[in-house]
Each structure stands twice: as C-alpha cells, then as structure tokens.
Design an enzyme around this catalytic site. Structure first.
Site, PDB file in Angstrom:
ATOM      1  NE  ARG A   1      -4.322  -1.399   0.548  1.00 28.78           N
ATOM      2  CZ  ARG A   1      -5.337  -1.454   1.401  1.00 28.78           C
ATOM      3  NH1 ARG A   1      -5.476  -0.537   2.303  1.00 28.78           N
ATOM      4  NH2 ARG A   1      -6.214  -2.426   1.307  1.00 28.78           N
TER       5      ARG A   1
ATOM      6  CE1 TYR B   1     -12.809  -7.647   1.911  1.00 30.81           C
ATOM      7  CE2 TYR B   1     -11.159  -9.184   1.095  1.00 30.81           C
ATOM      8  CZ  TYR B   1     -11.523  -8.143   1.932  1.00 30.81           C
ATOM      9  OH  TYR B   1     -10.598  -7.612   2.785  1.00 30.81           O
TER      10      TYR B   1
ATOM     11  NE  ARG C   1      -7.345   5.388   2.818  1.00 30.59           N
ATOM     12  CZ  ARG C   1      -8.175   4.572   3.448  1.00 30.59           C
ATOM     13  NH1 ARG C   1      -9.393   4.977   3.741  1.00 30.59           N
ATOM     14  NH2 ARG C   1      -7.803   3.360   3.785  1.00 30.59           N
TER      15      ARG C   1
HETATM   16  O1  CP3 Z   1       0.136  -1.706  -2.470  1.00 29.12           O
HETATM   17  C1  CP3 Z   1      -0.237  -0.769  -3.214  1.00 29.12           C
HETATM   18  O2  CP3 Z   1       0.133   0.413  -3.056  1.00 29.12           O
HETATM   19  C2  CP3 Z   1      -1.091  -1.096  -4.431  1.00 29.12           C
HETATM   20  C3  CP3 Z   1      -2.473  -0.866  -4.284  1.00 29.12           C
HETATM   21  C4  CP3 Z   1      -3.359  -1.794  -3.457  1.00 29.12           C
HETATM   22  C5  CP3 Z   1      -4.583  -1.352  -2.911  1.00 29.12           C
HETATM   23  N1  CP3 Z   1      -5.218  -2.417  -2.381  1.00 29.12           N
HETATM   24  C6  CP3 Z   1      -5.071   0.031  -2.946  1.00 29.12           C
HETATM   25  C7  CP3 Z   1      -6.139   0.431  -2.027  1.00 29.12           C
HETATM   26  C8  CP3 Z   1      -3.239  -3.153  -3.189  1.00 29.12           C
HETATM   27  C9  CP3 Z   1      -2.106  -4.110  -3.471  1.00 29.12           C
HETATM   28  C10 CP3 Z   1      -4.448  -3.539  -2.508  1.00 29.12           C
HETATM   29  C11 CP3 Z   1      -4.722  -4.920  -2.098  1.00 29.12           C
HETATM   30  C12 CP3 Z   1      -5.915  -5.205  -1.311  1.00 29.12           C
HETATM   31  N2  CP3 Z   1      -7.154  -4.630  -1.400  1.00 29.12           N
HETATM   32  C13 CP3 Z   1      -5.994  -6.230  -0.339  1.00 29.12           C
HETATM   33  C14 CP3 Z   1      -4.878  -7.192   0.009  1.00 29.12           C
HETATM   34  C15 CP3 Z   1      -3.857  -6.582   0.877  1.00 29.12           C
HETATM   35  C16 CP3 Z   1      -4.346  -6.285   2.261  1.00 29.12           C
HETATM   36  O3  CP3 Z   1      -4.367  -5.087   2.603  1.00 29.12           O
HETATM   37  O4  CP3 Z   1      -4.624  -7.238   2.987  1.00 29.12           O
HETATM   38  C17 CP3 Z   1      -7.286  -6.225   0.187  1.00 29.12           C
HETATM   39  C18 CP3 Z   1      -7.823  -7.124   1.271  1.00 29.12           C
HETATM   40  C19 CP3 Z   1      -8.014  -5.224  -0.501  1.00 29.12           C
HETATM   41  C20 CP3 Z   1      -9.457  -4.871  -0.349  1.00 29.12           C
HETATM   42  C21 CP3 Z   1      -9.613  -3.488   0.116  1.00 29.12           C
HETATM   43  N3  CP3 Z   1      -9.396  -2.381  -0.669  1.00 29.12           N
HETATM   44  C22 CP3 Z   1      -9.998  -3.061   1.395  1.00 29.12           C
HETATM   45  C23 CP3 Z   1     -10.302  -3.964   2.570  1.00 29.12           C
HETATM   46  C24 CP3 Z   1     -10.019  -1.668   1.356  1.00 29.12           C
HETATM   47  C25 CP3 Z   1     -10.511  -0.755   2.439  1.00 29.12           C
HETATM   48  C26 CP3 Z   1      -9.527  -0.616   3.519  1.00 29.12           C
HETATM   49  C27 CP3 Z   1      -8.945   0.753   3.467  1.00 29.12           C
HETATM   50  O5  CP3 Z   1      -7.725   0.864   3.689  1.00 29.12           O
HETATM   51  O6  CP3 Z   1      -9.723   1.688   3.251  1.00 29.12           O
HETATM   52  C28 CP3 Z   1      -9.599  -1.263   0.067  1.00 29.12           C
HETATM   53  C29 CP3 Z   1      -9.419   0.117  -0.406  1.00 29.12           C
HETATM   54  C30 CP3 Z   1      -8.074   0.503  -0.903  1.00 29.12           C
HETATM   55  N4  CP3 Z   1      -7.273  -0.252  -1.721  1.00 29.12           N
HETATM   56  C31 CP3 Z   1      -7.402   1.735  -0.652  1.00 29.12           C
HETATM   57  C32 CP3 Z   1      -6.207   1.709  -1.364  1.00 29.12           C
HETATM   58  C33 CP3 Z   1      -5.181   2.800  -1.480  1.00 29.12           C
HETATM   59  C34 CP3 Z   1      -7.962   2.885   0.152  1.00 29.12           C
HETATM   60  C35 CP3 Z   1      -9.065   3.473  -0.645  1.00 29.12           C
HETATM   61  C36 CP3 Z   1      -9.205   4.952  -0.524  1.00 29.12           C
HETATM   62  O7  CP3 Z   1      -8.385   5.695  -1.115  1.00 29.12           O
HETATM   63  O8  CP3 Z   1     -10.197   5.334   0.099  1.00 29.12           O
END
Ligand code: CP3
Length: 355
Positions: free
Chosen positions: A28, A155, A32
C-alpha cells in the site's frame, strides 16, 4: 524493445542473487498517508474512478517513488477488481470499506460464475500496467498483483469486509462443494488476470492471501493453499529471457511456510509475527523472504524505527534473498517522514550484510 532496468535489486533479491543493499518497497505504498494521493483521489471523485483511469492510476503509482528511493513500483489497483468484473458490483461506502451489491450466496448464482476476460472487462488494469511501464522508463521494476482465490471468495460470499467472515466459513463447513466451485473459477480467473498483467509488462507478481491465516490447519491446505498452487503452476514465468518472480503472502501463514515454499513460488511474504531469521532457517534454501516490519512501528520515533529496521536486518543476517517490506499494508495515519526514515535505514544499515 524493452528499456533496461536501472535498478534491479528487487528482482535479484527475489531470485536470491547478490545485491549491494537490501531492496525495499511497502505494501500500500501509494495510499491515503500521502497528501498527494488524497489530492489525486479527490480529483478522480472516488477510489474506484482512480483505479479505472489508467492515467490517474499511473500518477498515483509513481507518487511514492518521487518521495522515497523505493526499489519497486506496485500497480495501483485493488484485489476486488476481479469479482467486480465477474458482475458482483463493487462499491465503496464511506468509512465502511468495500462492498458488493450482489454477494454470492445462492447455488444458482455460484454455478453461473464465469472467468472474466482480462483484456475485456479488466482492460483498464492492463492499460494501467502498460502506461506505468512507459512512465517508469526502467527506473525500477513494476509489481503486478491479485488476491488469492480464497481471499477473493471471502469478499464475494460475505459481500464485503467482515470480522471473521462467518458466512464464508459456514459455507466452507456446510457446503464445501459450493466453495470449491467458487475457488476453482477464481483460480482460473486469477491465473488469466496475472498472466495478462505479465504480458502487459508486470515484472514480478504478488498473490495477496490476506484471509488464509484465519483458517484451521486442515482448511488452509484444502481451501487456500491448493488454489494458490494451482495459480502458481499456471503462471508465465519467463518473458524475453527474464524470470518473472512470484511472491505469495499469506497473512498469518507463519506456521505453514514450508508448505507455501513448496508450491513453486520464488518468495514468501511474512507478516510481523514470524521471526525472519527462523523463517530463513526453515525455507531460505528454497525461496526468498519478504517482510516483515510491523506497520504500527512506523508510528514510533525515527530512532525506534531505525532500531527495528536494524533488528530485522540482523535477524535475517548476511547474504541473499531478503526483500524488506512491512508485514501488512501501511496505515493511512502514517507520517510520510517516518517512511523516509525507514527506507533510508534499510538502504544504509543493510550494506554490511552484503559485503
Ligand atoms: O500496495 C499498493 O500500493 C497497491 C495498491 C493496493 C490497494 N489495495 C489500494 C487500495 C493493493 C495491493 C491492494 C490490495 C488489497 N485490497 C488487499 C490485500 C492486501 C491487504 O491489505 O490485505 C485487500 C484485502 C483489498 C481490499 C480493500 N481495498 C480493502 C479492505 C479496502 C478498504 C480498507 C482501506 O484501507 O480503506 C480497500 C481500499 C483501498 N485499496 C485503498 C487503497 C489505497 C484505500 C481506498 C481509498 O483511497 O479510500
């Protein structure tokens, strides 16, 4: 013609080849905690618009690299784009995380589940990969990724994030054949999706098995690892004479490292609960290791961060096969200056371990 890589430390470490310093990237890393990410997301209107616009996805992929000398870029996208492309209707509700309009609960819906065409419904992801590769101009390698078949199923069945995924686990125990059907479609979808990313230019790929670690010992093998193995065995492993390394990260999978290493991946990701030195003794002859700084430790002082980086490097010890990373994604409340401290500490403190 492909541009030669200016920094191939990350790929070399994944293949357990000698490097000058331990490479580092952060799960990530575009997110944010970066004000510039928040600005671009605002401009896009939503997180999903950002994912679906290759030019904006390219912009945010590069943002962390402008700030920190990271050794790899990771495609800006999300694991849930695949079930979205399967027709489940992904949306994000403010403060509640991801949700699906049409979760997979009924047998008839499950039986209709189909593998999406990566250059069809998911073409925006492949366009982003191509655009990011052009923009990187060989600075660092680009990582592609996907969720594991099991984590995606969590999911899809639950309809969103959850504490313990009880609906998915109930299906696992009461209708295992239904869950197996979903997993087998997911494994084919993930294989095709990752192979398309590789064809579009991804130079390494990571499988995120975020929820495999909540399974019982027996269920992990049957419902997560088996399908991870199926994906790994179906991946394109070489492009233009270059090996495409595969990283498998099961959060909470520390007790199964030998089993994960045996499915044919090049590297195993560790969360922060595993000692990386002991992990190396267990599987370090077979695979590289990625990890495993506790993301919460980034809230501590710069001195404490340096000390913890030094402890992890020391625990891994001298020699090859370590990619430094966090043990899970970076928190949105992290101070970017602390990330700069971590990256600098990895590069400067690790040189002694590569003499
Ligand atoms: O690593 C990176 O920088 C690449 C981008 C990336 C995102 N999600 C961007 C994201 C990657 C590799 C993911 C993987 C992902 N997404 C996983 C597996 C890794 C982990 O964290 O366990 C999972 C379970 C998801 C599903 C997901 N997407 C969730 C549960 C959430 C909400 C949680 C949160 O942090 O808000 C997201 C949203 C998400 N994916 C964000 C980002 C930058 C935040 C969204 C926003 O900008 O509001």
């Amino acid at each position: 013609m492909t541009t030669p890589l200016q920094n191939d430390r990350f790929l070399r470490a994944l293949l357990r080849q000698p490097v000058d310093k331990t490479p580092v990237w952060l799960m990530r890393q575009a997110g944010r905690y970066l004000p510039e990410y928040c600005a671009t997301r605002k401009q896009a209107g939503s997180f999903l618009n950002l994912c679906k616009n290759p030019t904006l996805a390219t912009e945010v992929t590069l943002q962390p690299l402008e700030r920190f000398p990271l050794d790899a870029a990771i495609l800006f996208s999300d694991i849930l784009t695949v079930p979205d492309a399967m027709g489940l209707g992904l949306y994000f509700s403010e403060g509640e995380g991801p949700k699906f309009e049409r979760p997979l609960r009924e047998e008839a819906d499950i039986m209709k589940l189909a593998v999406p065409d990566p250059e069809g419904e998911l073409k925006y992801v492949m366009d982003a990969v191509r655009e990011i590769r052009r923009a990187l101009q060989g600075r660092v390698p680009l990582i592609g990724f996907s969720g594991s078949p099991f984590t995606l199923a969590c999911y899809m069945v639950e309809g969103g994030g959850s504490d313990g995924f009880p609906i998915t686990k109930t299906m696992l125990y009461s209708r295992p054949e239904l869950l197996h059907h979903i997993l087998s479609v997911n494994a084919k979808a993930v294989t095709a999706y990752l192979n398309a990313q590789i064809a579009a230019g991804a130079q390494a790929v990571q499988l995120f098995d975020t929820w495999g670690g909540m399974l019982s010992h027996a269920a992990y093998q049957e419902f997560s690892l088996r399908y991870l193995a199926e994906v790994v065995s179906g991946l394109t492993r070489e492009v233009d004479g270059q090996r495409i390394p595969v990283i498998v990260f099961t959060k909470g999978g520390g007790q199964w490292l030998e089993d994960i290493a045996a499915i044919g991946c090049d590297a195993v990701g560790l969360d922060w609960t595993t000692d990386i030195g002991l992990a190396r003794q267990r599987v370090g002859q077979q695979v590289a290791l990625q990890g495993n700084f506790d993301p919460t430790a980034l809230f501590a002082s710069p001195d404490a961060i340096r000390k913890e980086v030094g402890r992890i490097l020391g625990a891994f010890g001298h020699g090859n096969g370590h990619v430094f990373n966090l043990g899970h994604g970076i928190s949105q409340f992290t101070n970017p200056e602390h990330v700069a401290v971590l990256v600098e500490a990895v590069h400067s403190l690790s040189q002694d371990f590569h003499q």
